[in-house]
Design a protein around this motif. Structure first.
Motif, short mmCIF file in Angstrom:
data_model
loop_
_atom_site.label_atom_id
_atom_site.label_comp_id
_atom_site.label_asym_id
_atom_site.label_seq_id
_atom_site.Cartn_x
_atom_site.Cartn_y
_atom_site.Cartn_z
N SER A 189 0.82 -1.20 0.00
CA SER A 189 0.00 0.00 0.00
C SER A 189 0.86 1.25 0.00
O SER A 189 0.58 2.23 -0.69
CB SER A 189 -0.93 0.00 1.22
OG SER A 189 -1.74 1.16 1.25
N LYS A 205 -7.68 -1.08 2.97
CA LYS A 205 -8.75 -0.28 2.37
C LYS A 205 -8.19 0.66 1.31
O LYS A 205 -8.76 0.80 0.22
CB LYS A 205 -9.49 0.50 3.45
CG LYS A 205 -10.36 -0.36 4.36
CD LYS A 205 -10.89 0.42 5.55
CE LYS A 205 -11.88 1.48 5.13
NZ LYS A 205 -12.46 2.19 6.31
N SER A 206 -7.06 1.30 1.62
CA SER A 206 -6.44 2.21 0.67
C SER A 206 -5.99 1.47 -0.59
O SER A 206 -6.22 1.95 -1.72
CB SER A 206 -5.25 2.91 1.32
OG SER A 206 -4.58 3.74 0.40
N ALA A 216 -7.18 -1.32 -1.76
CA ALA A 216 -8.37 -1.74 -2.50
C ALA A 216 -8.97 -0.58 -3.29
O ALA A 216 -9.35 -0.72 -4.46
CB ALA A 216 -9.41 -2.32 -1.54
N GLN A 217 -9.04 0.58 -2.67
CA GLN A 217 -9.60 1.75 -3.35
C GLN A 217 -8.75 2.16 -4.54
O GLN A 217 -9.27 2.52 -5.60
CB GLN A 217 -9.71 2.91 -2.35
CG GLN A 217 -10.79 2.71 -1.30
CD GLN A 217 -10.66 3.69 -0.14
OE1 GLN A 217 -9.76 4.55 -0.12
NE2 GLN A 217 -11.54 3.57 0.84
N GLY A 250 -12.43 -1.77 0.06
CA GLY A 250 -12.14 -0.35 0.21
C GLY A 250 -13.20 0.38 1.00
O GLY A 250 -12.96 1.46 1.53
#
Length: 280
Positions: A143, A167-168, A170-171, A189
């Motif tokens: 990430s 989450k970052s 994934a986004q 995300g």
């Protein structure tokens, strides 16, 4: 039973039914899973897939990829024993899977251990993996696209430490991101799901992480449209097999054997009663 307990029980049963349905579909369809994985993990990865009902193909020759990869049902790429000679085949296979509309899963083993490894993982991320599965340190490193905070293939972070990084990632990538640990974390995300199955001794068996990545690929092969839920289900199934295997195990070596046996023998009652998946 109060209303909260009833709601939790209903959620558990829904997850149990979903998870069993996906495993049953793998057993029924026996999807062909191409694995470009590392030398350490090939045996356990292949046996995990066979025990779950899938058909493994440990194939990495770039000359064979145009004929083979588009016909596989899913692709698993693992960079554990990465070399410059293998990277072109990994990238080409991912390109072929993406073009064919087949799901593919990336296991960024020790992503932060070297600049070469990090750049390889970042190049593979550009080829739109359906799912990325790693431990906390790998997901944080990927990430951040850095080589900080790495201990090779071992994680110095708990899965829960990596939620925001997952989450970052994934986004930014569009992939489902899974973080293995005491609680397995899965996110798109926005939503975050925890799979709470498994036993600590599984960490003492090399290639269990690699094997569950391949199992995710097999689950995606039969349900690509619900990748978030399918990934959580695969993680839970592997954890349940570990829990059941632990009942007869005396240590890591026997757990390895009993884990495979338990995965092979899982039935609907065991899955529905043992699945522990919930939104976080």
């Amino acid at each position: 039973m109060n209303s909260k307990q009833k709601e939790d029980e209903e959620q558990r049963r829904r997850w149990g039914a979903r998870t069993w349905s996906t495993l049953a579909a793998v057993r029924s369809r026996s999807p062909l899973i191409q694995c470009i994985t590392n030398f350490v993990s090939m045996d356990l990865v292949a046996n995990t897939l066979l025990s779950a009902g899938a058909s493994p193909a440990m194939l990495h020759s770039i000359e064979e990829l145009p004929d083979f990869t588009p016909n596989a049902d899913a692709l698993c790429i693992n960079v554990g024993t990465l070399s410059a000679a293998w990277l072109p085949a990994m990238k080409f296979a991912a390109e072929l899977a993406l073009k064919a509309g087949k799901p593919w899963v990336l296991d960024p083993v020790a992503a932060g251990a070297s600049k070469f490894r990090m750049m390889a993982c970042l190049e593979l991320m550009q080829l739109k993996p359906t799912v990325v599965r790693g431990n906390g340190s790998e997901i944080i490193a990927l990430s951040k696209a850095s080589t900080e905070s790495s201990m090779g293939v071992d994680s110095s972070h708990e899965s829960t430490d990596a939620v925001e990084a997952a989450k970052s990632l994934a986004q930014n990538s569009g992939a489902i991101v899974a973080v293995s640990g005491a609680v397995d974390i899965v996110t798109d995300g926005k939503q975050v799901i925890g799979a709470h199955n498994g036993v600590a001794m599984m960490q003492k068996i090399t290639a269990t992480g690699c094997s569950v990545t391949a199992l995710i690929a097999a689950f995606l092969a039969v349900d690509q449209l619900h990748a978030l839920e399918t990934t959580a289900s695969a993680l839970s199934i592997f954890g349940i097999a570990g829990e059941m295997g632990m009942d007869a195990a005396k240590g890591p070596a026997s757990l390895r054997t009993h884990l495979i046996d338990s995965l092979y023998g899982l039935d609907e009652a065991a899955v529905i009663s043992r699945v522990k998946i919930a939104s976080l």
